[in-house]
Design a protein around this motif. Structure first.
Motif, short mmCIF file in Angstrom:
data_model
loop_
_atom_site.label_atom_id
_atom_site.label_comp_id
_atom_site.label_asym_id
_atom_site.label_seq_id
_atom_site.Cartn_x
_atom_site.Cartn_y
_atom_site.Cartn_z
N CYS A 1 0.55 27.14 40.09
CA CYS A 1 -0.86 26.79 39.86
C CYS A 1 -1.55 26.26 41.11
CB CYS A 1 -0.96 25.79 38.71
SG CYS A 1 -0.21 26.39 37.18
N PHE B 1 6.75 25.90 24.95
CA PHE B 1 5.89 26.62 24.01
C PHE B 1 4.90 27.56 24.70
CE2 PHE B 1 7.41 23.17 21.35
CZ PHE B 1 7.59 23.77 20.11
N TYR C 1 -5.09 22.58 22.04
CA TYR C 1 -4.74 23.99 22.26
C TYR C 1 -3.51 24.32 21.44
CZ TYR C 1 -4.74 28.28 25.20
OH TYR C 1 -4.82 29.56 25.67
N VAL D 1 -0.94 26.56 21.31
CA VAL D 1 -0.53 27.47 22.39
C VAL D 1 0.24 28.67 21.87
CG1 VAL D 1 -0.56 25.60 24.09
CG2 VAL D 1 1.60 26.23 22.95
N SER D 2 0.53 29.57 22.81
CA SER D 2 1.12 30.86 22.46
C SER D 2 2.39 30.73 21.62
CB SER D 2 1.40 31.64 23.75
OG SER D 2 2.19 30.87 24.64
#
Ligand code: PBG
Length: 329
Positions: free
Chosen positions: A130, A205, A276, A278-279
């Motif tokens: 990032c 996650f 969020y 998350v996925s």
């Protein structure tokens, strides 16, 4: 007969009584729908581990946003997948980058839609970290904080130039919220909102997301910048810093395993608070439902209710479209 003065079941005895005393209610405007827009594809590419989610072309993204808008959704979150990645994440802050172009197209077609952009470098760096990264002995990644922040500021300003209503930094570098606020203001974007991924944990996650966004780190991991899942007090310190630096809204991520954090953040800061889902959370529900082990609709709605009860004002979820349909019927 038991000599009971208090009988909690009284208030549960009919559907209408239950509705009358219900504390938490879901609304379609609670939800934010994420999109993955790719510069590399000619048509939609389903994400294997996330049924119902696909990488989209710019045109497909606009078309899907129109459908989402017609369902009542009013906010989307954009992730970009550039054609070319490099060490300095050039695509993240290019004026004609994939996210910047998509924002322009969306705002032109749907001026009322709230367009949120994820501000991060991991989809744009060749190494998948990032920020600006040096590879150290033993395959560890050293991500340089202050140099990375400079690039994040450029990315956020380029999104605002394109017309984004809200920028959402998800990188977890120190000091990025203040730097982004100053950068936006200096460029005249005093009204661009900052939604900070303030308490973002280094979570397993996120697994399926990294395929969707093609952003898996090529070496090392994210534990030197994302938070240790063991820490709750530290999450409050992270949020406090982002609030001091100028975050308008804050986010807790992931969602369901971190409801305690969500509750504490909402109580302590009383700011608009996003969560969020998350996925990995989404994929687990999809997989169990596909096996017939759980009721997808009931479990998804219950998860959303839990987020709101815990303090979420906004919920980012890949199930936003389904939720919009379910809330209608
Ligand atoms: C980018 C980013 C990630 C997610 C949102 N923004 C991945 C990561 O930090 O590794 C995860 C979202 C999800 O799992 O749905 N930094």
């Amino acid at each position: 007969m038991l000599p009971l003065l208090r009988r909690p079941r009284r208030l549960r005895s009919s559907a209408t009584l239950r509705a009358l005393v219900r504390e938490t209610e879901l609304q379609v405007t609670d939800f934010i729908l994420p999109f993955f827009v790719s510069e590399k594809i000619a048509r939609r590419q389903p994400v294997q581990a996330m049924p119902g989610v696909a990488q989209l072309t710019l045109d497909e993204c606009v078309a899907e946003a129109v459908e989402a808008y017609e369902l009542g959704l009013r906010a989307v979150l954009l992730f970009g997948i550039p054609a070319v990645k490099d060490e300095v994440a050039t695509g993240a802050y290019a004026a004609d980058g994939i996210v910047q172009r998509t924002v322009r197209a969306l705002k032109q077609r749907l001026p009322e839609l709230v367009v949120i952009t994820d501000v991060c470098l991991c989809e744009y760096t060749s190494h998948g970290h990032c920020g600006i990264t040096v590879r150290e002995a033993g395959g560890h990644a050293h991500v340089r904080n202050d140099e990375s922040v400079e690039l994040l500021v450029r990315a956020a300003v380029s999104h605002a130039e394109a017309g984004a209503d809200i920028v959402a930094p998800s990188d977890m570098m120190d000091g990025r919220i203040g730097a982004i606020r100053r950068g936006l203001d200096a460029a005249g974007h005093t009204d661009t909102v900052i939604l900070s991924y303030a308490a973002k944990f280094a979570s397993a996650f996120y697994g399926p997301f990294r395929d969707a966004a093609e952003s898996a780190p090529q070496f090392g991991d994210r534990r030197t910048y994302q938070m240790d899942p063991a820490n709750g007090d530290e999450a409050l310190r992270e949020v406090a810093l982002d609030v001091e630096e100028g975050a308008d809204m804050v986010m807790v991520k992931p969602g369901q395993p971190y409801l305690d954090i969500l509750r504490r953040v909402k109580e302590r800061f009383a700011l608009p608070t996003a969560v969020y889902q998350v996925s990995g959370e989404y994929s687990m529900i999809k997989a169990a439902a596909a096996n017939g082990w759980i009721d997808e609709r009931a479990v998804t709605l219950e998860s959303m209710l839990a987020f709101k009860r815990a303090g979420a004002d906004l919920i980012i979820t890949y199930a936003a479209r389904d939720l919009a349909r379910w809330l209608r019927s």
